[in-house]
Scaffold this active site. Structure first.
Site, short mmCIF file in Angstrom:
data_model
loop_
_atom_site.label_atom_id
_atom_site.label_comp_id
_atom_site.label_asym_id
_atom_site.label_seq_id
_atom_site.Cartn_x
_atom_site.Cartn_y
_atom_site.Cartn_z
N ALA A 144 106.85 -62.10 25.48
CA ALA A 144 105.92 -62.96 24.73
C ALA A 144 104.55 -62.90 25.41
O ALA A 144 104.42 -62.37 26.52
CB ALA A 144 106.41 -64.40 24.72
N LYS A 145 103.56 -63.40 24.76
CA LYS A 145 102.25 -63.56 25.39
C LYS A 145 101.53 -64.72 24.73
O LYS A 145 101.74 -64.97 23.53
CB LYS A 145 101.41 -62.29 25.22
CG LYS A 145 100.31 -62.15 26.24
CD LYS A 145 100.87 -61.69 27.57
CE LYS A 145 99.80 -61.39 28.58
NZ LYS A 145 100.41 -60.77 29.76
#
Ligand code: NAD
Length: 415
Positions: A105-106
């Site tokens: 994820a980011k």
């Protein structure tokens, strides 16, 4: 003027290449390419002058087949959804290649953090956390620092999250030691890059002691990589930061430089070196080049002029896809970001594991286990590259994508 494709296009192209060589079906490709969940939020913050500013924040949760989503939060003027999505995808492949039990994820907020006061950053971070807390969690999604955020940011997130869910150190990694951070976490991505760099040097028939190195960026990743290689006997001939670059072909005293920077100086304040144009550092005649600052610094504009034998991608995507082709064609061995800077997420895994077990490790254990994980990831990538006669980037993506696809299949994730 020649134009490089976007970071998101380049990341998807790497997945597509792996899908093709692994013989995966188009159904699986769609599951691998699409983020599983994305959140876009408006973040109203009262500024110090009393006015309200609404910032745009994102979290792109790309894939959680192998474990909770994991990835940093970036505060940067370019941290839009496309950028955040591309970086989230990279995290999925990085955690899979390093074989840690996380997905990818980011997060991003479009902001220049240098233009906000500490109290404004504190309020922005709490607002972001409150807008996202329902999709975060120790077994759901665990943020970490990235460009523009740091251990202090993680402390604010942990505090805000804890005000709803109770004391939860494992909700973030890269936090201060006093709040459950891990020894060695800050140095881990640079140390890991150095470990991998040494392996590539040895595989090229040389030794660290006989190698010259240039490092772009003297922050968390660049300084630690330079220091570890310096300790291994390599000659660090050039380093840079955003304000300038320096060169000494006899070698720089990296511990002295670290002291200088920790006291608030820039690398250009270092006396025993010549000033160098920042872009010229990338084109130096050296054995190993470590771009450890920002994206897209090697593009079609300068790729043909790069003279290093090995490039270790300390930063995420420092080489555009189009430039990558030129460099591979020229016979340069590129150690890709998902391998080279995986030390950060590996040490984050150790931090999370310590938090979950409420048991702190000594530094010697963190470094020993980090080196082991990095060497294993290098071995599996190199073996595949040798078997298929492919680049290290191609091999790394093949290994990572096949691991994630396999887990998706075993879970019967597709509804
Ligand atoms: P940082 O902010 O600590 O350091 C960045 C350094 O790059 C600074 O010295 C800055 O002055 C320099 N810099 C910025 N623009 C530059 C330019 N144009 N030319 C030369 N130097 C420049 O950041 P960091 O944590 O070291 O991250 C660097 C890169 O590594 C980023 O791409 C980040 O996503 C990636 N990365 C970081 C980690 C981590 O845990 N810190 C882990 C994996 C990957």
């Amino acid at each position: 003027m020649a134009h490089d494709s976007s970071m998101l296009d380049g990341t998807i192209a790497s997945i597509d290449a792996a899908v093709r060589s692994l013989g995966l079906e188009d159904d699986m490709r769609q599951v691998l390419v699409e983020p599983w969940r994305e959140i876009q939020v408006g973040l109203p913050v009262r500024m110090d002058d009393g006015k309200v500013r609404v910032f745009h924040g994102y979290r792109s949760q790309h894939n959680a087949a192998r474990g909770p989503y994991k990835g940093g939060i970036r505060y940067h003027p370019n941290a839009d959804l496309d950028h955040t999505r591309a970086l989230g995808m990279l995290m999925t492949w990085k955690t899979a290649l390093a074989d840690v039990p996380f997905g990818g994820a980011k997060g991003g907020v479009i902001v220049d953090p240098r233009k906000l006061s500490t109290s404004e950053l504190n309020r922005l971070t709490r607002r972001y956390t409150m807008s996202m807390h329902h999709v975060l969690g120790v077994n759901r999604d665990i943020p970490a620092p990235d460009l523009g955020t740091n251990a202090q940011t993680m402390a604010w997130i942990m505090d805000a999250y804890g005000s709803i869910h109770g004391h939860t150190p494992g909700i973030v990694t890269g936090k201060p030691i006093e709040l459950g951070g891990s020894l060695g976490r800050a140095e881990a991505p640079g140390r890991g890059a150095a470990v991998i760099g040494c392996r590539a040097i040895v595989d090229s028939g040389s030794t660290p002691g006989a190698s010259t190195v240039a490092v772009q960026g003297f922050g968390a990743v660049g300084a630690s990589a330079a220091r570890t290689l310096f300790d291994d006997g390599a000659k660090i001939i050039a380093v840079s930061d955003v304000d300038g670059a320096i060169l000494n072909t006899s070698g720089l005293d990296i511990p002295a430089l670290e002291r200088l920077v920790s006291e608030g100086g820039t690398v250009s304040d270092y006396a025993d070196a010549d000033a160098l144009d920042n872009d010229a550092l990338l084109l130096l005649d050296c054995d190993v080049l470590i771009p450890a600052a920002i994206e897209d610094v090697i593009s079609v504009q300068n790729a043909s002029d790069v003279r290093a034998g090995i490039i270790v991608e300390g930063a995420n995507r420092p080489i555009t896809s189009d430039a990558d082709e030129i460099l591979v064609e020229a016979g340069i061995n590129i150690i890709p970001d998902i391998l080279a800077n995986a030390g950060g997420v590996v040490a984050s895994y150790f931090e999370w594991a310590q938090n979950v077990q409420v048991f702190n490790w000594e530094l010697e254990r963190v470094n020993r286990e980090l080196d082991k994980k990095m060497n294993e990831a290098y071995d599996v990538t190199k073996a595949r590259a040798d078997k298929n006669g492919s680049s290290m980037r191609k091999a790394a993506f093949d290994v990572a994508v096949s691991r994630v696809a396999e887990t998706i299949k075993i879970r019967s994730y597709v509804g």
